[in-house]
Scaffold this motif. Structure first.
Motif, short mmCIF file in Angstrom:
data_model
loop_
_atom_site.label_atom_id
_atom_site.label_comp_id
_atom_site.label_asym_id
_atom_site.label_seq_id
_atom_site.Cartn_x
_atom_site.Cartn_y
_atom_site.Cartn_z
N GLU A 191 1.26 -1.37 -0.01
CA GLU A 191 -0.03 0.32 -0.39
C GLU A 191 0.74 1.38 0.15
OE1 GLU A 191 -3.46 2.11 2.91
OE2 GLU A 191 -4.09 -0.60 2.32
N TYR A 192 0.62 2.47 -1.47
CA TYR A 192 1.56 3.59 -0.77
C TYR A 192 0.60 4.18 -1.47
CZ TYR A 192 4.92 0.61 -3.06
OH TYR A 192 5.82 -0.99 -2.77
N ASP A 193 1.23 5.68 0.03
CA ASP A 193 0.50 6.77 -0.37
C ASP A 193 0.70 8.14 -1.36
OD1 ASP A 193 -0.48 6.57 2.45
OD2 ASP A 193 2.05 6.29 2.62
N LEU A 194 2.04 7.62 -2.62
CA LEU A 194 1.95 8.49 -3.04
C LEU A 194 2.96 7.71 -3.86
CD1 LEU A 194 2.55 12.21 -3.81
CD2 LEU A 194 4.49 10.35 -3.93
N ALA A 195 3.36 8.34 -6.13
CA ALA A 195 4.11 7.48 -6.24
C ALA A 195 4.48 8.51 -7.75
CB ALA A 195 2.92 6.00 -7.76
N GLN A 217 -6.02 5.19 -6.32
CA GLN A 217 -6.75 6.44 -5.76
C GLN A 217 -4.92 7.17 -5.57
OE1 GLN A 217 -9.37 7.46 -6.78
NE2 GLN A 217 -9.80 5.71 -7.73
N PHE A 218 -4.00 6.60 -5.32
CA PHE A 218 -2.93 7.07 -4.29
C PHE A 218 -3.12 8.65 -6.24
CE2 PHE A 218 -1.17 3.05 -5.77
CZ PHE A 218 -0.09 3.99 -6.62
N PRO A 219 -2.33 9.37 -5.25
CA PRO A 219 -1.61 10.42 -6.26
C PRO A 219 -0.15 10.29 -6.29
CG PRO A 219 -1.37 11.36 -4.05
CD PRO A 219 -2.00 10.35 -3.57
N ILE A 220 -0.20 10.38 -7.98
CA ILE A 220 0.52 9.91 -8.61
C ILE A 220 1.41 10.64 -9.52
CG2 ILE A 220 1.00 8.87 -10.78
CD1 ILE A 220 -1.14 6.82 -10.59
N LEU A 234 0.75 16.77 -3.02
CA LEU A 234 -0.16 15.94 -3.35
C LEU A 234 -0.95 15.05 -2.34
CD1 LEU A 234 1.72 14.44 -6.64
CD2 LEU A 234 -0.67 15.66 -5.89
N LEU A 235 0.60 14.94 -0.91
CA LEU A 235 0.13 14.44 0.00
C LEU A 235 -0.89 15.13 1.01
CD1 LEU A 235 4.05 12.63 0.93
CD2 LEU A 235 2.31 11.50 0.20
N ARG A 236 -0.63 16.04 0.99
CA ARG A 236 -1.98 17.04 1.82
C ARG A 236 -3.37 16.68 1.32
NH1 ARG A 236 1.68 20.77 1.88
NH2 ARG A 236 1.11 21.84 -0.07
N ARG A 237 -3.69 16.56 0.08
CA ARG A 237 -5.00 16.64 -0.55
C ARG A 237 -5.14 15.57 -1.08
NH1 ARG A 237 -2.96 18.35 -6.13
NH2 ARG A 237 -1.86 20.15 -5.75
N GLY A 238 -4.11 13.85 -0.28
CA GLY A 238 -4.73 12.65 -0.18
C GLY A 238 -5.06 12.01 -1.93
#
Length: 190
Positions: A69-73, A97-100, A140-144
């Motif tokens: 499971e990733y939070d961002l790619a 759905q994680f940010p790319i 991007l991480l803040r927006r999720g």
């Protein structure tokens, strides 16, 4: 000074005391075939206390995304076996759905439009400025993502995977990031 917060030891499942950890467990997937760039990204992201997995081609990146499971790619556009645009499209088609964030040496507006239309959330041209890249990653991480992960519960113990907050009843627990990771992994198997 004694820490009076209740902490659950996930191994013994008993109450005890532990150090407060402010570290957030953010996990980032980097798919980059240039070894030097991949190492630079890993070092940069790790310096912000993010956990980083790397893959050298698109197919390996897809396999990692399907297992972990990733939070961002962060994806390079030009990759062997499956390019970054194709990887981005496959991740979105499979429901990730994680940010790319796509990285490339191609800076034309047509290329950016293709990347964004493929499902990318942002696009950075190489060579990149580390400060700008980190600002974009953090934004991007803040927006999720639009996804909301379900609350994991065992009796009064609850974990919110999105915020990484652990509570016992109404009390927020201070646990080590490794303990939180163990709880999150355990909770997905119940």
């Amino acid at each position: 000074m004694v820490n009076n917060r209740v902490v659950i030891d996930p191994v013994t499942r008993s109450e005890g005391h532990a150090k407060i950890s402010l570290e957030v467990n953010v996990k980032i997937l980097v798919v980059e075939d240039d070894f030097t760039v991949a190492q630079t990204l890993q070092h940069l992201l790790s310096s912000y206390h993010y956990a980083v997995d790397t893959a050298a081609d698109g197919e390996a990146g897809l396999q990692l995304a399907e297992v972990y499971e990733y939070d961002l790619a962060l994806l390079d556009v030009v990759l062997p076996r499956l390019d970054g645009i194709g990887l981005c499209q496959q991740l979105r088609t499979k429901g990730f759905q994680f940010p790319i964030l796509l990285l490339t040496g191609q800076g034309g507006s047509r290329q950016k439009a293709i990347a964004l239309n493929a499902g990318a959330d942002d696009y950075v041209v190489k060579p990149f400025d580390p400060e700008e890249l980190m600002a974009r990653v953090q934004a991007l991480l803040r927006r999720g993502g639009p996804q909301t992960k379900p609350l994991l519960q065992w009796g009064k113990l609850a974990i919110d995977p999105s915020s990484r907050r652990v509570t016992y009843g109404d009390q927020l627990l201070a646990i080590l990031s490794t303990q939180r990771s163990i709880l999150l992994r355990s909770g997905r198997h119940f």
